[in-house]
Design a protein around this motif. Structure first.
Motif, PDB file in Angstrom:
ATOM      1  N   LYS A   1      -4.662 -30.867  25.975  1.00  0.00           N
ATOM      2  CA  LYS A   1      -4.662 -29.632  26.837  1.00  0.00           C
ATOM      3  C   LYS A   1      -4.004 -28.439  26.155  1.00  0.00           C
ATOM      4  CE  LYS A   1      -5.410 -31.369  31.451  1.00  0.00           C
ATOM      5  NZ  LYS A   1      -5.058 -32.789  31.467  1.00  0.00           N
ATOM      6  N   GLU A   2      -2.977 -28.442  25.732  1.00  0.00           N
ATOM      7  CA  GLU A   2      -2.090 -27.433  25.098  1.00  0.00           C
ATOM      8  C   GLU A   2      -2.894 -27.136  23.584  1.00  0.00           C
ATOM      9  OE1 GLU A   2      -0.666 -29.838  26.850  1.00  0.00           O
ATOM     10  OE2 GLU A   2       0.592 -28.968  28.099  1.00  0.00           O
ATOM     11  N   GLY A   3      -3.189 -28.300  22.863  1.00  0.00           N
ATOM     12  CA  GLY A   3      -3.945 -28.131  21.645  1.00  0.00           C
ATOM     13  C   GLY A   3      -5.042 -27.561  21.832  1.00  0.00           C
ATOM     14  N   THR A   4      -5.883 -27.968  22.781  1.00  0.00           N
ATOM     15  CA  THR A   4      -7.243 -27.111  22.998  1.00  0.00           C
ATOM     16  C   THR A   4      -7.084 -25.822  23.098  1.00  0.00           C
ATOM     17  OG1 THR A   4      -8.299 -29.316  23.683  1.00  0.00           O
ATOM     18  CG2 THR A   4      -9.304 -27.194  24.528  1.00  0.00           C
ATOM     19  N   LEU A   5      -6.209 -25.292  24.134  1.00  0.00           N
ATOM     20  CA  LEU A   5      -6.123 -23.999  24.387  1.00  0.00           C
ATOM     21  C   LEU A   5      -5.550 -23.155  23.380  1.00  0.00           C
ATOM     22  CD1 LEU A   5      -4.143 -24.341  27.957  1.00  0.00           C
ATOM     23  CD2 LEU A   5      -6.545 -23.625  27.524  1.00  0.00           C
ATOM     24  N   ALA A   6      -4.684 -23.585  22.551  1.00  0.00           N
ATOM     25  CA  ALA A   6      -4.353 -23.177  21.415  1.00  0.00           C
ATOM     26  C   ALA A   6      -5.261 -22.809  20.079  1.00  0.00           C
ATOM     27  CB  ALA A   6      -3.101 -23.825  20.494  1.00  0.00           C
ATOM     28  N   ARG A   7      -6.245 -23.816  20.135  1.00  0.00           N
ATOM     29  CA  ARG A   7      -7.297 -23.497  19.141  1.00  0.00           C
ATOM     30  C   ARG A   7      -8.250 -22.545  19.699  1.00  0.00           C
ATOM     31  NH1 ARG A   7      -4.341 -27.911  18.325  1.00  0.00           N
ATOM     32  NH2 ARG A   7      -4.085 -28.709  16.262  1.00  0.00           N
ATOM     33  N   LEU A   8      -8.551 -22.422  21.064  1.00  0.00           N
ATOM     34  CA  LEU A   8      -9.396 -21.639  21.646  1.00  0.00           C
ATOM     35  C   LEU A   8      -8.756 -20.154  21.480  1.00  0.00           C
ATOM     36  CD1 LEU A   8     -10.884 -23.639  24.617  1.00  0.00           C
ATOM     37  CD2 LEU A   8     -11.706 -23.104  22.400  1.00  0.00           C
ATOM     38  N   GLY A   9      -7.698 -20.105  21.326  1.00  0.00           N
ATOM     39  CA  GLY A   9      -6.910 -18.474  21.348  1.00  0.00           C
ATOM     40  C   GLY A   9      -6.629 -18.391  22.734  1.00  0.00           C
TER      41      GLY A   9
ATOM     42  N   VAL B   1     -21.279 -23.972  28.129  1.00  0.00           N
ATOM     43  CA  VAL B   1     -20.967 -23.363  29.574  1.00  0.00           C
ATOM     44  C   VAL B   1     -19.723 -22.734  29.469  1.00  0.00           C
ATOM     45  CG1 VAL B   1     -20.344 -24.043  31.900  1.00  0.00           C
ATOM     46  CG2 VAL B   1     -22.301 -25.126  30.689  1.00  0.00           C
ATOM     47  N   VAL B   2     -18.799 -22.979  28.608  1.00  0.00           N
ATOM     48  CA  VAL B   2     -17.451 -22.227  28.567  1.00  0.00           C
ATOM     49  C   VAL B   2     -17.759 -21.280  27.500  1.00  0.00           C
ATOM     50  CG1 VAL B   2     -14.792 -22.732  28.022  1.00  0.00           C
ATOM     51  CG2 VAL B   2     -16.359 -24.477  29.038  1.00  0.00           C
ATOM     52  N   GLY B   3     -18.861 -21.130  26.578  1.00  0.00           N
ATOM     53  CA  GLY B   3     -19.011 -20.205  25.584  1.00  0.00           C
ATOM     54  C   GLY B   3     -18.495 -20.620  24.291  1.00  0.00           C
ATOM     55  N   ILE B   4     -18.454 -21.783  23.945  1.00  0.00           N
ATOM     56  CA  ILE B   4     -17.885 -22.256  22.745  1.00  0.00           C
ATOM     57  C   ILE B   4     -19.011 -23.455  22.313  1.00  0.00           C
ATOM     58  CG2 ILE B   4     -15.558 -22.261  23.271  1.00  0.00           C
ATOM     59  CD1 ILE B   4     -15.146 -24.892  23.689  1.00  0.00           C
ATOM     60  N   ASP B   5     -18.958 -23.560  20.881  1.00  0.00           N
ATOM     61  CA  ASP B   5     -19.828 -24.445  19.924  1.00  0.00           C
ATOM     62  C   ASP B   5     -19.428 -25.815  20.347  1.00  0.00           C
ATOM     63  OD1 ASP B   5     -21.161 -22.122  19.186  1.00  0.00           O
ATOM     64  OD2 ASP B   5     -20.151 -22.390  17.344  1.00  0.00           O
ATOM     65  N   ALA B   6     -18.205 -26.172  20.314  1.00  0.00           N
ATOM     66  CA  ALA B   6     -17.918 -27.553  20.447  1.00  0.00           C
ATOM     67  C   ALA B   6     -16.324 -27.445  21.099  1.00  0.00           C
ATOM     68  CB  ALA B   6     -17.760 -28.229  19.357  1.00  0.00           C
ATOM     69  N   TRP B   7     -15.674 -28.636  21.708  1.00  0.00           N
ATOM     70  CA  TRP B   7     -14.644 -28.708  22.132  1.00  0.00           C
ATOM     71  C   TRP B   7     -13.641 -28.724  20.562  1.00  0.00           C
ATOM     72  CZ3 TRP B   7     -12.520 -27.069  26.732  1.00  0.00           C
ATOM     73  CH2 TRP B   7     -13.501 -26.972  27.506  1.00  0.00           C
ATOM     74  N   PRO B   8     -12.394 -28.353  20.683  1.00  0.00           N
ATOM     75  CA  PRO B   8     -11.688 -28.461  19.182  1.00  0.00           C
ATOM     76  C   PRO B   8     -11.309 -29.997  19.132  1.00  0.00           C
ATOM     77  CG  PRO B   8     -10.938 -26.596  20.533  1.00  0.00           C
ATOM     78  CD  PRO B   8     -11.955 -27.406  21.571  1.00  0.00           C
ATOM     79  N   ASP B   9     -10.963 -30.104  17.899  1.00  0.00           N
ATOM     80  CA  ASP B   9     -10.615 -31.469  17.377  1.00  0.00           C
ATOM     81  C   ASP B   9      -8.844 -31.297  17.628  1.00  0.00           C
ATOM     82  OD1 ASP B   9     -12.720 -33.043  17.021  1.00  0.00           O
ATOM     83  OD2 ASP B   9     -12.930 -32.144  15.107  1.00  0.00           O
ATOM     84  N   VAL B  10      -8.404 -32.119  18.454  1.00  0.00           N
ATOM     85  CA  VAL B  10      -6.700 -31.944  18.648  1.00  0.00           C
ATOM     86  C   VAL B  10      -6.154 -33.321  17.948  1.00  0.00           C
ATOM     87  CG1 VAL B  10      -4.850 -31.833  20.045  1.00  0.00           C
ATOM     88  CG2 VAL B  10      -7.014 -30.797  20.606  1.00  0.00           C
ATOM     89  N   PRO B  11      -5.321 -33.310  16.984  1.00  0.00           N
ATOM     90  CA  PRO B  11      -4.660 -34.372  16.368  1.00  0.00           C
ATOM     91  C   PRO B  11      -4.143 -35.256  17.159  1.00  0.00           C
ATOM     92  CG  PRO B  11      -4.252 -32.526  15.241  1.00  0.00           C
ATOM     93  CD  PRO B  11      -4.742 -32.071  16.341  1.00  0.00           C
TER      94      PRO B  11
END
Length: 307
Positions: free
Chosen positions: A255-263, A239-249
């Protein structure tokens, strides 16, 4: 040719049933309508999924269950299913009213179109829209969620239902304050509390926080959770246009880690708010969120609205 599983041999025969002195006291399994979003398990195959649709095939009713990977498998409607480990008999959902979403048709198709095959308008949650209905005066019962983003997502998808039912959604500001809030609210059978918790899986701190709380408020408190570390991840990635939600250590803000990995911008609270609004803007109906979440929200709404 579509195949499906029959419930007739899910448990096998009980060779002691005929001779057991307690067999006549055995309670029949509860009948539960197969409404879209309801999460059930077929114990014979281990398949766990949310109801997507019910249809007739070969003269029998068949239920299609969607697992967390988006795969579908169909089973014959009837006995032999489990809900939270409890044996139930799945039956076709009655038409009309709350809890009867899109009976007999694809929940995704009907909600996306905004109408049922008969032309009735649907809400974002898939309910039959009640034209001209006013919001009900708020009940004493409440639906509590962990944070503002949880509340905003529930409002967007289930807001029409909640207003009709008179249910207020309130953010807790974190699950750790739940015992204190319950002590203040003092829930009763007439003033129930339903709680939606993030990341409620075995071994987590969230599970330890809520363990035993329901026993202290019998019939007045229901705590249910989804497995996602944050409500963002309950939105389907496609729905967001990505294949999967990023893995954040672990240890890094999710939230910040997800946004960073999405660019996406991620350095300030404003960036986080903008990121969430971008995600929330992609959600149109309950078909856009994971079935694990929608099933839990439906169960909580039913809990706080049924006396």
């Amino acid at each position: 040719m579509t195949s499906y599983y029959s419930p007739s041999d899910r448990y096998g025969s009980d060779v002691l049933a005929a001779s057991s002195p307690a067999s006549h006291r055995r309670k029949p399994s509860e009948q539960v309508p197969a409404t879209p979003g309801l999460v059930v398990e077929d114990p014979q195959t281990g398949w766990v999924g949310a109801v997507v649709r019910v249809e007739k095939m070969g003269g029998v009713h068949v239920v299609a269950l969607e697992d967390r990977r988006g795969k579908l498998k169909s089973f014959e409607l009837g006995p032999g299913f489990l809900i939270d480990g409890r044996p139930v008999v799945l039956v076709p959902a009655a038409r009309g009213g709350r809890g009867t979403r899109n009976p007999g048709v694809s929940s995704v198709g009907a909600s996306a179109a905004g109408t049922s095959p008969a032309g009735a308008k649907r809400t974002a949650s898939g309910s039959i829209a009640v034209e001209g209905a006013r919001a009900r005066v708020a009940r004493g019962s409440r639906l509590w969620v962990e944070g503002r983003h949880d509340a905003e997502l529930i409002e967007k998808v289930w807001g029409d239902d909640l207003r009709i039912e008179g249910i207020v959604v309130e953010p807790l500001g974190g699950l750790d304050v739940l015992p204190e809030k319950l002590a203040e609210f003092k829930p009763t059978a007439g003033r129930k509390i339903g709680v939606l918790a993030d990341h409620l899986i075995a071994g987590t701190k969230e599970t330890r926080l809520v363990d035993g709380l329901a026993d202290r408020h019998p019939g007045a408190l229901l705590v249910l959770g989804h497995p996602y570390v944050d409500i963002w991840a309950a939105v389907k990635p496609a729905v967001v246009g990505i294949d999967a939600w990023p893995d954040v250590p672990k240890g890094e803000p999710w939230k910040e880690g997800t946004l960073a990995r999405l660019g996406w911008p991620h350095r300030t609270p404003s960036d986080v708010r903008a990121g969430w609004q971008r995600i929330l803007g992609c959600v149109k109906t309950y078909a856009d969120v994971e079935a694990t979440l929608s099933g839990r929200v439906e169960e909580l709404i039913d809990f706080v609205t049924v006396d």
